[in-house]
Write a protein that holds these residues in place. Structure first.
Motif, PDB file in Angstrom:
ATOM      1  N   HIS A   4       0.827  -1.218   0.000  1.00 54.43           N
ATOM      2  CA  HIS A   4       0.000   0.000   0.000  1.00 54.43           C
ATOM      3  C   HIS A   4       0.859   1.265   0.000  1.00 54.43           C
ATOM      4  O   HIS A   4       0.370   2.343  -0.339  1.00 54.43           O
ATOM      5  CB  HIS A   4      -0.926   0.022   1.214  1.00 54.43           C
ATOM      6  CG  HIS A   4      -2.005  -1.018   1.160  1.00 54.43           C
ATOM      7  ND1 HIS A   4      -2.872  -1.144   0.098  1.00 54.43           N
ATOM      8  CD2 HIS A   4      -2.361  -1.990   2.041  1.00 54.43           C
ATOM      9  CE1 HIS A   4      -3.717  -2.136   0.319  1.00 54.43           C
ATOM     10  NE2 HIS A   4      -3.425  -2.677   1.490  1.00 54.43           N
ATOM     11  N   LEU A   5       2.113   1.135   0.408  1.00 45.60           N
ATOM     12  CA  LEU A   5       2.987   2.306   0.462  1.00 45.60           C
ATOM     13  C   LEU A   5       3.504   2.710  -0.917  1.00 45.60           C
ATOM     14  O   LEU A   5       4.062   3.799  -1.067  1.00 45.60           O
ATOM     15  CB  LEU A   5       4.175   2.040   1.394  1.00 45.60           C
ATOM     16  CG  LEU A   5       3.831   1.692   2.843  1.00 45.60           C
ATOM     17  CD1 LEU A   5       5.089   1.429   3.638  1.00 45.60           C
ATOM     18  CD2 LEU A   5       3.016   2.814   3.494  1.00 45.60           C
ATOM     19  N   PRO A  10       2.076   2.615  -4.904  1.00 48.73           N
ATOM     20  CA  PRO A  10       1.093   2.224  -5.925  1.00 48.73           C
ATOM     21  C   PRO A  10       1.765   1.553  -7.119  1.00 48.73           C
ATOM     22  O   PRO A  10       2.909   1.857  -7.463  1.00 48.73           O
ATOM     23  CB  PRO A  10       0.446   3.563  -6.313  1.00 48.73           C
ATOM     24  CG  PRO A  10       0.739   4.492  -5.182  1.00 48.73           C
ATOM     25  CD  PRO A  10       2.044   4.043  -4.608  1.00 48.73           C
ATOM     26  N   THR A  35       4.243   2.977 -10.556  1.00 50.23           N
ATOM     27  CA  THR A  35       4.870   4.266 -10.238  1.00 50.23           C
ATOM     28  C   THR A  35       6.195   4.410 -10.980  1.00 50.23           C
ATOM     29  O   THR A  35       7.008   3.469 -10.995  1.00 50.23           O
ATOM     30  CB  THR A  35       5.127   4.356  -8.723  1.00 50.23           C
ATOM     31  OG1 THR A  35       3.900   4.152  -8.035  1.00 50.23           O
ATOM     32  CG2 THR A  35       5.685   5.716  -8.353  1.00 50.23           C
ATOM     33  N   LEU A  91       7.035   8.952  -3.180  1.00 48.33           N
ATOM     34  CA  LEU A  91       5.720   8.363  -2.912  1.00 48.33           C
ATOM     35  C   LEU A  91       5.736   7.507  -1.652  1.00 48.33           C
ATOM     36  O   LEU A  91       4.764   7.495  -0.896  1.00 48.33           O
ATOM     37  CB  LEU A  91       5.268   7.530  -4.111  1.00 48.33           C
ATOM     38  CG  LEU A  91       4.552   8.307  -5.217  1.00 48.33           C
ATOM     39  CD1 LEU A  91       4.165   7.383  -6.351  1.00 48.33           C
ATOM     40  CD2 LEU A  91       3.320   9.010  -4.679  1.00 48.33           C
ATOM     41  N   GLU A 101       3.196   8.250   1.352  1.00 48.07           N
ATOM     42  CA  GLU A 101       2.253   7.229   1.816  1.00 48.07           C
ATOM     43  C   GLU A 101       2.513   6.848   3.270  1.00 48.07           C
ATOM     44  O   GLU A 101       1.574   6.553   4.017  1.00 48.07           O
ATOM     45  CB  GLU A 101       2.347   5.991   0.914  1.00 48.07           C
ATOM     46  CG  GLU A 101       1.833   6.187  -0.491  1.00 48.07           C
ATOM     47  CD  GLU A 101       0.346   6.466  -0.526  1.00 48.07           C
ATOM     48  OE1 GLU A 101      -0.376   6.001   0.372  1.00 48.07           O
ATOM     49  OE2 GLU A 101      -0.100   7.170  -1.458  1.00 48.07           O
ATOM     50  N   THR A 102       3.778   6.852   3.685  1.00 50.41           N
ATOM     51  CA  THR A 102       4.090   6.555   5.091  1.00 50.41           C
ATOM     52  C   THR A 102       3.547   7.644   5.999  1.00 50.41           C
ATOM     53  O   THR A 102       2.971   7.359   7.060  1.00 50.41           O
ATOM     54  CB  THR A 102       5.610   6.418   5.272  1.00 50.41           C
ATOM     55  OG1 THR A 102       6.107   5.418   4.379  1.00 50.41           O
ATOM     56  CG2 THR A 102       5.939   6.020   6.707  1.00 50.41           C
ATOM     57  N   SER A 107       1.019   9.639   5.303  1.00 50.05           N
ATOM     58  CA  SER A 107      -0.451   9.536   5.315  1.00 50.05           C
ATOM     59  C   SER A 107      -0.924   8.380   6.185  1.00 50.05           C
ATOM     60  O   SER A 107      -1.996   8.460   6.799  1.00 50.05           O
ATOM     61  CB  SER A 107      -0.959   9.354   3.883  1.00 50.05           C
ATOM     62  OG  SER A 107      -0.572   8.092   3.373  1.00 50.05           O
ATOM     63  N   LEU A 108      -0.126   7.306   6.267  1.00 47.30           N
ATOM     64  CA  LEU A 108      -0.492   6.183   7.130  1.00 47.30           C
ATOM     65  C   LEU A 108      -0.464   6.586   8.596  1.00 47.30           C
ATOM     66  O   LEU A 108      -1.368   6.242   9.363  1.00 47.30           O
ATOM     67  CB  LEU A 108       0.465   5.014   6.882  1.00 47.30           C
ATOM     68  CG  LEU A 108       0.268   3.777   7.760  1.00 47.30           C
ATOM     69  CD1 LEU A 108      -1.075   3.119   7.464  1.00 47.30           C
ATOM     70  CD2 LEU A 108       1.400   2.787   7.568  1.00 47.30           C
ATOM     71  N   ARG A 158      -3.384   8.967   9.875  1.00 46.08           N
ATOM     72  CA  ARG A 158      -4.743   8.431   9.999  1.00 46.08           C
ATOM     73  C   ARG A 158      -5.318   8.537  11.414  1.00 46.08           C
ATOM     74  O   ARG A 158      -6.446   9.010  11.584  1.00 46.08           O
ATOM     75  CB  ARG A 158      -4.768   6.979   9.527  1.00 46.08           C
ATOM     76  CG  ARG A 158      -4.739   6.836   8.017  1.00 46.08           C
ATOM     77  CD  ARG A 158      -4.731   5.375   7.618  1.00 46.08           C
ATOM     78  NE  ARG A 158      -4.841   5.221   6.173  1.00 46.08           N
ATOM     79  CZ  ARG A 158      -4.891   4.051   5.555  1.00 46.08           C
ATOM     80  NH1 ARG A 158      -4.835   2.938   6.271  1.00 46.08           N
ATOM     81  NH2 ARG A 158      -4.996   3.990   4.244  1.00 46.08           N
TER      82      ARG A 158
END
Length: 227
Positions: free
Chosen positions: A128-129, A131, A134, A142, A146-147, A149-150, A153
């Motif tokens: 998930h980290l 896509p 890419t 990215l 993504e890390t 954004s994780l 949460r």
């Protein structure tokens, strides 16, 4: 002495005893205990119908591995709805306006979903980290995004619940103060303001229920990614 509007969001104490513990224990006292009878009364039947419908709606997109969380999610939903609704009554305190409480609920549950994903399917959880498809130069950027954004949460869960309830309660108090001040000066405007206050109170009741549902729904979506 004029008190600040934000004093209503302070954790109250009585004789040096914090009333937060009393507020958190109220939901478990108010709900009726299910009995072993074949036929229940109307209140128990309505309560069981609501719990069954909510559990079915929430766990529908989840795989069977996530169905073990049904009791936890349903209890959390009833807990948050009751706390939010009780806070709308006069002379009460809303514990969910405290960011510390909301983060105390959000962080362990979010961390549990992440640990389950890392334990059961580490490749998919780490996938998930990054896509698929890419470009190579963007891979480090990215992964960092993504890390972040994780880890944001749980903060988003807690801040969303706190901000929505705090804003609603504060707006109700501001409009109620305006209606009280305008009553001897301009009665017609005061009546219109009181009507607006009534409509806003109905909206706040809906917000109290919706925010509890959104909190549990987002947790179920996080769980869905990791089971």
């Amino acid at each position: 002495m004029t008190l600040s509007f934000f004093d209503q969001f302070m954790s109250p104490t009585y004789l040096g005893i914090p009333l937060m513990a009393l507020a958190l224990s109220l939901p478990w006292i108010l709900y009726p205990i299910p009995s072993s009878r074949w036929l229940n009364n109307r209140l128990l039947a309505l309560q069981n119908w609501f719990i069954n419908r909510f559990t079915q709606q929430l766990l529908l997109p989840l795989s069977p591995g996530g169905h073990k969380w049904a009791a936890l999610f349903t209890s959390l939903m009833l807990f948050l709805i009751t706390l939010n609704m009780l806070g709308l009554l006069p002379y009460t305190f809303t514990p969910t306006t405290q960011l510390s409480l909301n983060m105390g609920l959000a962080v362990p549950l979010w961390l549990a979903t992440v640990i389950i994903g890392m334990r059961n399917q580490p490749t998919i959880a780490l996938g998930h980290l990054l896509p698929e498809g890419t470009p190579t130069p963007l891979i480090p950027v990215l992964i960092i995004i993504e890390t972040i954004s994780l880890f944001i949460r749980p903060l988003a869960l807690g801040v969303r619940l706190t901000a929505n309830l705090t804003a609603g309660h504060l707006l109700i108090q501001l409009i109620a103060t305006a209606a009280f001040v305008l009553l001897p000066l301009m009665p017609t405007v005061a009546i219109l303001t009181a009507t607006l206050l009534f409509l806003l109170t109905l909206l706040e009741v809906a917000v109290a229920m919706i925010q509890a549902y959104v909190f549990v729904l987002l947790l179920s979506l996080y769980l869905q990614e990791n089971v």
